[in-house]
Design a protein around this motif. Sequence first.
Motif, PDB file in Angstrom:
ATOM      1  N   PHE A  46      47.528  48.702  51.534  1.00 58.68           N
ATOM      2  CA  PHE A  46      47.325  47.415  50.861  1.00 58.68           C
ATOM      3  C   PHE A  46      48.411  46.421  51.276  1.00 58.68           C
ATOM      4  CE2 PHE A  46      45.286  49.808  47.076  1.00 58.68           C
ATOM      5  CZ  PHE A  46      44.025  49.681  47.635  1.00 58.68           C
ATOM      6  N   GLU A  47      49.643  46.878  51.302  1.00 60.25           N
ATOM      7  CA  GLU A  47      50.752  45.989  51.658  1.00 60.25           C
ATOM      8  C   GLU A  47      50.641  45.517  53.101  1.00 60.25           C
ATOM      9  OE1 GLU A  47      54.285  47.587  48.710  1.00 60.25           O
ATOM     10  OE2 GLU A  47      53.857  48.734  50.526  1.00 60.25           O
ATOM     11  N   ARG A  48      50.181  46.391  53.972  1.00 60.01           N
ATOM     12  CA  ARG A  48      49.999  46.001  55.372  1.00 60.01           C
ATOM     13  C   ARG A  48      48.908  44.931  55.493  1.00 60.01           C
ATOM     14  NH1 ARG A  48      49.696  50.636  56.983  1.00 60.01           N
ATOM     15  NH2 ARG A  48      47.449  50.968  57.059  1.00 60.01           N
ATOM     16  N   VAL A  49      47.812  45.111  54.781  1.00 56.47           N
ATOM     17  CA  VAL A  49      46.741  44.114  54.786  1.00 56.47           C
ATOM     18  C   VAL A  49      47.244  42.784  54.236  1.00 56.47           C
ATOM     19  CG1 VAL A  49      44.532  43.501  53.718  1.00 56.47           C
ATOM     20  CG2 VAL A  49      44.859  45.784  54.665  1.00 56.47           C
ATOM     21  N   ASP A  50      48.051  42.835  53.187  1.00 61.10           N
ATOM     22  CA  ASP A  50      48.579  41.607  52.587  1.00 61.10           C
ATOM     23  C   ASP A  50      49.483  40.849  53.556  1.00 61.10           C
ATOM     24  OD1 ASP A  50      47.241  42.216  50.265  1.00 61.10           O
ATOM     25  OD2 ASP A  50      48.987  43.060  49.246  1.00 61.10           O
ATOM     26  N   ARG A  51      50.255  41.590  54.357  1.00 59.44           N
ATOM     27  CA  ARG A  51      51.119  40.925  55.334  1.00 59.44           C
ATOM     28  C   ARG A  51      50.296  40.287  56.448  1.00 59.44           C
ATOM     29  NH1 ARG A  51      54.180  45.697  54.560  1.00 59.44           N
ATOM     30  NH2 ARG A  51      53.307  46.601  56.475  1.00 59.44           N
ATOM     31  N   GLU A  52      49.262  40.977  56.879  1.00 56.96           N
ATOM     32  CA  GLU A  52      48.461  40.488  57.998  1.00 56.96           C
ATOM     33  C   GLU A  52      47.511  39.373  57.581  1.00 56.96           C
ATOM     34  OE1 GLU A  52      46.567  44.020  59.333  1.00 56.96           O
ATOM     35  OE2 GLU A  52      48.381  44.874  60.254  1.00 56.96           O
ATOM     36  N   SER A  53      47.022  39.447  56.348  1.00 59.27           N
ATOM     37  CA  SER A  53      46.074  38.444  55.855  1.00 59.27           C
ATOM     38  C   SER A  53      46.349  38.210  54.374  1.00 59.27           C
ATOM     39  CB  SER A  53      44.631  38.925  56.066  1.00 59.27           C
ATOM     40  OG  SER A  53      43.706  37.969  55.590  1.00 59.27           O
ATOM     41  N   PRO A  54      47.312  37.353  54.067  1.00 59.47           N
ATOM     42  CA  PRO A  54      47.709  37.156  52.668  1.00 59.47           C
ATOM     43  C   PRO A  54      46.523  36.743  51.795  1.00 59.47           C
ATOM     44  CG  PRO A  54      49.285  36.124  54.143  1.00 59.47           C
ATOM     45  CD  PRO A  54      48.120  36.540  54.991  1.00 59.47           C
ATOM     46  N   PRO A  55      46.341  37.409  50.669  1.00 63.75           N
ATOM     47  CA  PRO A  55      45.238  37.057  49.767  1.00 63.75           C
ATOM     48  C   PRO A  55      45.527  35.742  49.055  1.00 63.75           C
ATOM     49  CG  PRO A  55      46.595  38.752  48.779  1.00 63.75           C
ATOM     50  CD  PRO A  55      47.115  38.554  50.170  1.00 63.75           C
ATOM     51  N   PRO A  56      44.499  35.091  48.537  1.00 68.53           N
ATOM     52  CA  PRO A  56      44.716  33.802  47.872  1.00 68.53           C
ATOM     53  C   PRO A  56      45.452  33.961  46.554  1.00 68.53           C
ATOM     54  CG  PRO A  56      42.459  34.528  47.552  1.00 68.53           C
ATOM     55  CD  PRO A  56      43.078  35.487  48.526  1.00 68.53           C
ATOM     56  N   ARG A  57      46.212  32.950  46.207  1.00 65.18           N
ATOM     57  CA  ARG A  57      46.798  32.891  44.880  1.00 65.18           C
ATOM     58  C   ARG A  57      45.701  32.514  43.883  1.00 65.18           C
ATOM     59  NH1 ARG A  57      52.152  34.783  44.291  1.00 65.18           N
ATOM     60  NH2 ARG A  57      53.086  34.676  46.353  1.00 65.18           N
ATOM     61  N   ASP A  58      45.947  32.808  42.627  1.00 66.48           N
ATOM     62  CA  ASP A  58      45.038  32.417  41.545  1.00 66.48           C
ATOM     63  C   ASP A  58      43.671  33.080  41.649  1.00 66.48           C
ATOM     64  OD1 ASP A  58      46.953  30.642  40.417  1.00 66.48           O
ATOM     65  OD2 ASP A  58      46.437  29.164  41.939  1.00 66.48           O
ATOM     66  N   ALA A  59      43.599  34.234  42.298  1.00 65.58           N
ATOM     67  CA  ALA A  59      42.359  35.009  42.312  1.00 65.58           C
ATOM     68  C   ALA A  59      42.350  35.952  41.114  1.00 65.58           C
ATOM     69  CB  ALA A  59      42.236  35.790  43.614  1.00 65.58           C
ATOM     70  N   ILE A  60      41.209  36.572  40.873  1.00 59.95           N
ATOM     71  CA  ILE A  60      41.099  37.594  39.835  1.00 59.95           C
ATOM     72  C   ILE A  60      41.336  38.945  40.493  1.00 59.95           C
ATOM     73  CG2 ILE A  60      39.598  38.674  38.121  1.00 59.95           C
ATOM     74  CD1 ILE A  60      38.077  36.010  37.968  1.00 59.95           C
ATOM     75  N   LEU A  61      42.308  39.673  39.999  1.00 57.99           N
ATOM     76  CA  LEU A  61      42.667  40.963  40.568  1.00 57.99           C
ATOM     77  C   LEU A  61      41.909  42.081  39.863  1.00 57.99           C
ATOM     78  CD1 LEU A  61      44.487  42.838  42.301  1.00 57.99           C
ATOM     79  CD2 LEU A  61      46.171  42.717  40.435  1.00 57.99           C
ATOM     80  N   PHE A  62      41.137  42.843  40.628  1.00 55.58           N
ATOM     81  CA  PHE A  62      40.490  44.057  40.134  1.00 55.58           C
ATOM     82  C   PHE A  62      41.321  45.243  40.620  1.00 55.58           C
ATOM     83  CE2 PHE A  62      37.114  41.152  39.478  1.00 55.58           C
ATOM     84  CZ  PHE A  62      36.150  41.744  38.667  1.00 55.58           C
ATOM     85  N   VAL A  63      41.828  46.031  39.699  1.00 52.85           N
ATOM     86  CA  VAL A  63      42.700  47.134  40.067  1.00 52.85           C
ATOM     87  C   VAL A  63      42.292  48.379  39.289  1.00 52.85           C
ATOM     88  CG1 VAL A  63      44.432  46.532  38.317  1.00 52.85           C
ATOM     89  CG2 VAL A  63      45.130  47.817  40.343  1.00 52.85           C
ATOM     90  N   GLY A  64      42.392  49.536  39.945  1.00 56.44           N
ATOM     91  CA  GLY A  64      42.039  50.758  39.240  1.00 56.44           C
ATOM     92  C   GLY A  64      41.659  51.884  40.173  1.00 56.44           C
ATOM     93  N   SER A  65      40.745  52.693  39.711  1.00 57.99           N
ATOM     94  CA  SER A  65      40.400  53.938  40.394  1.00 57.99           C
ATOM     95  C   SER A  65      39.268  53.728  41.392  1.00 57.99           C
ATOM     96  CB  SER A  65      40.038  54.999  39.356  1.00 57.99           C
ATOM     97  OG  SER A  65      38.956  54.561  38.559  1.00 57.99           O
ATOM     98  N   SER A  66      38.603  54.814  41.747  1.00 61.34           N
ATOM     99  CA  SER A  66      37.635  54.769  42.839  1.00 61.34           C
ATOM    100  C   SER A  66      36.405  53.928  42.534  1.00 61.34           C
ATOM    101  CB  SER A  66      37.208  56.193  43.218  1.00 61.34           C
ATOM    102  OG  SER A  66      36.799  56.915  42.077  1.00 61.34           O
TER     103      SER A  66
END
Length: 244
Positions: free
Chosen positions: A47-67
């Motif tokens: 996830f961190e590598r993807v964020d460095r290569e293509s930063p996600p937008p600010r003020d988005a809705i974050l979905f976090v959790g399991s599979s």
Amino acid sequence: MNRNILVRALLVVLVLFLGTSGWIIDREVGRTFSDDPLVWEPEIAAFERVDRESPPPRDAILFVGSSSIRFWDDLAKDMAPMNVIRRGFGGAKLSDLIHFTDRIILPYSPRAIVIHAGGNELTDAPGNRRRTPEKAFADFQSLIALIREELPDVPIYYLALRPSSLPDARDRLLQRVREDCEAQPDLHYLDAGAGLALADGSPNPRLIRWDFIHLNREGYEAWAPPVRERLLGDLGPGPLHPAP
């Protein structure tokens, strides 16, 4: 090619496929049942590598959790026009989210957070050190408190566990979470599972993948609309950034 040779070759491929698949499944089950959150370090680092290569937008809705979040491949389309960030991994438990909060929740400055976790703790499969609903709820409270230290005003939604083969444990956890959400500002209970169950409350097998656990595409098509309707009604479409 000689027919016998072709048949033998296909059998070898099948055996190799089944053996590899079995090893992968066994590894994933082992990580899901582990008490060590570091078993998920490769996913978090990715996830961190993807964020460095293509930063996600600010003020988005974050979905976090399991599979269930991890396999929601069409989340961005299902939630449009709202922008979302999807950070689901493996068989994550609430305790895993606590451990990785500073890496997969806080950095995004989300305008809202949707959490879906708590079911893996309750699984009574062989090899799993099953938590009680009370322990899972305590982890839920710890996670919310940790997020609130840095994001005191961000709306947090708990997306309720889907219909389960362990309804008693699930219902005990969800009752505690629902009561907690009703007692706290900007903490919301979001139950979108009605369309996923049969008349007796058990999971609808037509909406479940081959593994008998996760939703198939038809299942997500039933789960997504009430989630989208609630978030869109509460939060509005939000900034018009391209979704990640």
